[in-house]
Scaffold this motif. Structure first.
Motif, short mmCIF file in Angstrom:
data_model
loop_
_atom_site.label_atom_id
_atom_site.label_comp_id
_atom_site.label_asym_id
_atom_site.label_seq_id
_atom_site.Cartn_x
_atom_site.Cartn_y
_atom_site.Cartn_z
N ASP A 49 10.07 -3.19 2.35
CA ASP A 49 11.63 -2.55 1.98
C ASP A 49 11.43 -1.31 1.90
N GLY A 50 11.93 -0.61 1.81
CA GLY A 50 11.65 0.76 1.18
C GLY A 50 10.33 1.57 0.75
N VAL A 51 9.34 0.80 0.88
CA VAL A 51 7.98 1.45 0.72
C VAL A 51 7.28 2.31 1.41
N GLN A 52 7.19 3.95 0.97
CA GLN A 52 7.20 4.86 1.84
C GLN A 52 5.72 5.11 1.37
N ALA A 53 5.06 5.31 0.32
CA ALA A 53 3.90 5.38 -0.03
C ALA A 53 2.87 4.03 -1.30
N VAL A 54 1.87 4.10 -0.73
CA VAL A 54 1.32 3.19 -1.73
C VAL A 54 -0.23 3.36 -2.45
N GLU A 55 -0.77 3.56 -3.54
CA GLU A 55 -2.08 4.43 -4.10
C GLU A 55 -2.06 2.77 -4.72
N VAL A 56 -3.44 1.95 -5.06
CA VAL A 56 -3.69 0.72 -5.52
C VAL A 56 -5.16 1.28 -6.36
N SER A 57 -5.06 1.17 -7.31
CA SER A 57 -6.71 1.29 -8.13
C SER A 57 -7.09 0.27 -8.66
N LEU A 58 -8.55 0.36 -8.57
CA LEU A 58 -9.19 -1.02 -8.87
C LEU A 58 -9.09 -0.86 -10.39
N GLU A 59 -10.21 0.37 -10.69
CA GLU A 59 -10.23 0.61 -12.31
C GLU A 59 -8.78 0.67 -13.05
N LYS A 60 -7.78 1.50 -12.16
CA LYS A 60 -6.87 1.12 -13.38
C LYS A 60 -5.73 0.14 -12.76
N LYS A 61 -6.41 -1.27 -12.50
CA LYS A 61 -5.00 -2.00 -12.62
C LYS A 61 -4.34 -1.99 -12.14
N ASN A 62 -3.62 -1.03 -10.87
CA ASN A 62 -2.27 -0.93 -10.97
C ASN A 62 -2.17 -0.38 -9.60
N ALA A 63 -1.09 -0.51 -9.13
CA ALA A 63 -0.54 0.72 -7.98
C ALA A 63 0.22 1.25 -8.39
N VAL A 64 0.93 2.26 -7.25
CA VAL A 64 2.19 3.53 -7.98
C VAL A 64 2.52 3.16 -6.31
N VAL A 65 3.42 2.95 -6.17
CA VAL A 65 4.37 2.72 -5.21
C VAL A 65 5.84 4.01 -4.87
N ALA A 78 5.71 -9.55 -3.55
CA ALA A 78 4.32 -8.91 -2.50
C ALA A 78 2.56 -9.51 -2.73
N VAL A 79 2.98 -8.45 -4.43
CA VAL A 79 1.75 -8.74 -4.70
C VAL A 79 1.77 -10.17 -5.01
N GLU A 80 2.37 -11.48 -5.74
CA GLU A 80 1.92 -12.44 -5.99
C GLU A 80 1.73 -13.00 -4.73
N ASP A 81 2.62 -12.86 -3.89
CA ASP A 81 2.34 -13.73 -2.54
C ASP A 81 0.49 -13.11 -2.17
N THR A 82 0.18 -12.09 -2.63
CA THR A 82 -1.43 -11.75 -1.91
C THR A 82 -2.50 -13.12 -3.30
N GLY A 83 -2.35 -13.54 -4.64
CA GLY A 83 -3.14 -14.24 -4.98
C GLY A 83 -3.43 -13.41 -6.67
N PHE A 84 -2.40 -12.33 -6.65
CA PHE A 84 -2.53 -11.81 -8.31
C PHE A 84 -1.18 -11.61 -8.78
N ASP A 85 -1.34 -11.28 -10.52
CA ASP A 85 0.18 -11.71 -11.38
C ASP A 85 -0.03 -9.96 -11.75
N VAL A 86 1.37 -9.96 -11.43
CA VAL A 86 2.77 -8.22 -11.86
C VAL A 86 2.20 -9.01 -13.59
N THR A 87 2.28 -8.11 -14.47
CA THR A 87 2.40 -7.49 -15.28
C THR A 87 2.96 -6.79 -16.13
N ALA A 88 3.74 -5.98 -15.18
CA ALA A 88 4.65 -5.15 -15.69
C ALA A 88 4.58 -4.45 -14.28
N ILE A 89 6.16 -3.91 -14.96
CA ILE A 89 6.64 -2.84 -13.81
C ILE A 89 7.26 -1.84 -14.56
#
Length: 90
Positions: A49-65, A78-89
């Motif tokens: 909810d509330g997300v308007q745009a997402v850019e995920v970078s494999l190289e930078k290992k991050n997502a800009v929302v 949402a990220v952890e449900d896909t099987g990945f770990d969030v290390t910082a926001i």
């Protein structure tokens, strides 16, 4: 007399915040190894909810929302449900 300008100002502020306020969050993610990982994380974040745009970078290992009233806990889940770990926001 004095009440009318205050109401007008308050109403305007509420409309501005509700309709035009956006924020950007950068989510650091560990465990992404390929473009399928990027696709999974992108799709998961787009459904928050509330997300308007997402850019995920494999190289930078991050997502800009970008979106309105983004909730860190919902983004992390949402990220952890896909099987990945969030290390910082940030």
């Amino acid at each position: 007399r004095g009440l009318i300008p205050q109401l007008s100002t308050m109403h305007y502020a509420l409309i501005t915040v509700k309709g035009g306020f956006t924020m950007t969050k950068t989510i650091s993610i560990s465990g992404m190894m390929c473009m399928n990982c990027v696709k999974a994380v992108t799709e998961a974040l787009k459904n928050v909810d509330g997300v308007q745009a997402v850019e995920v970078s494999l190289e930078k290992k991050n997502a800009v929302v970008t979106g309105a009233a983004l909730n860190d806990a919902a983004l992390k889940e949402a990220v952890e449900d896909t099987g990945f770990d969030v290390t910082a926001i940030a």
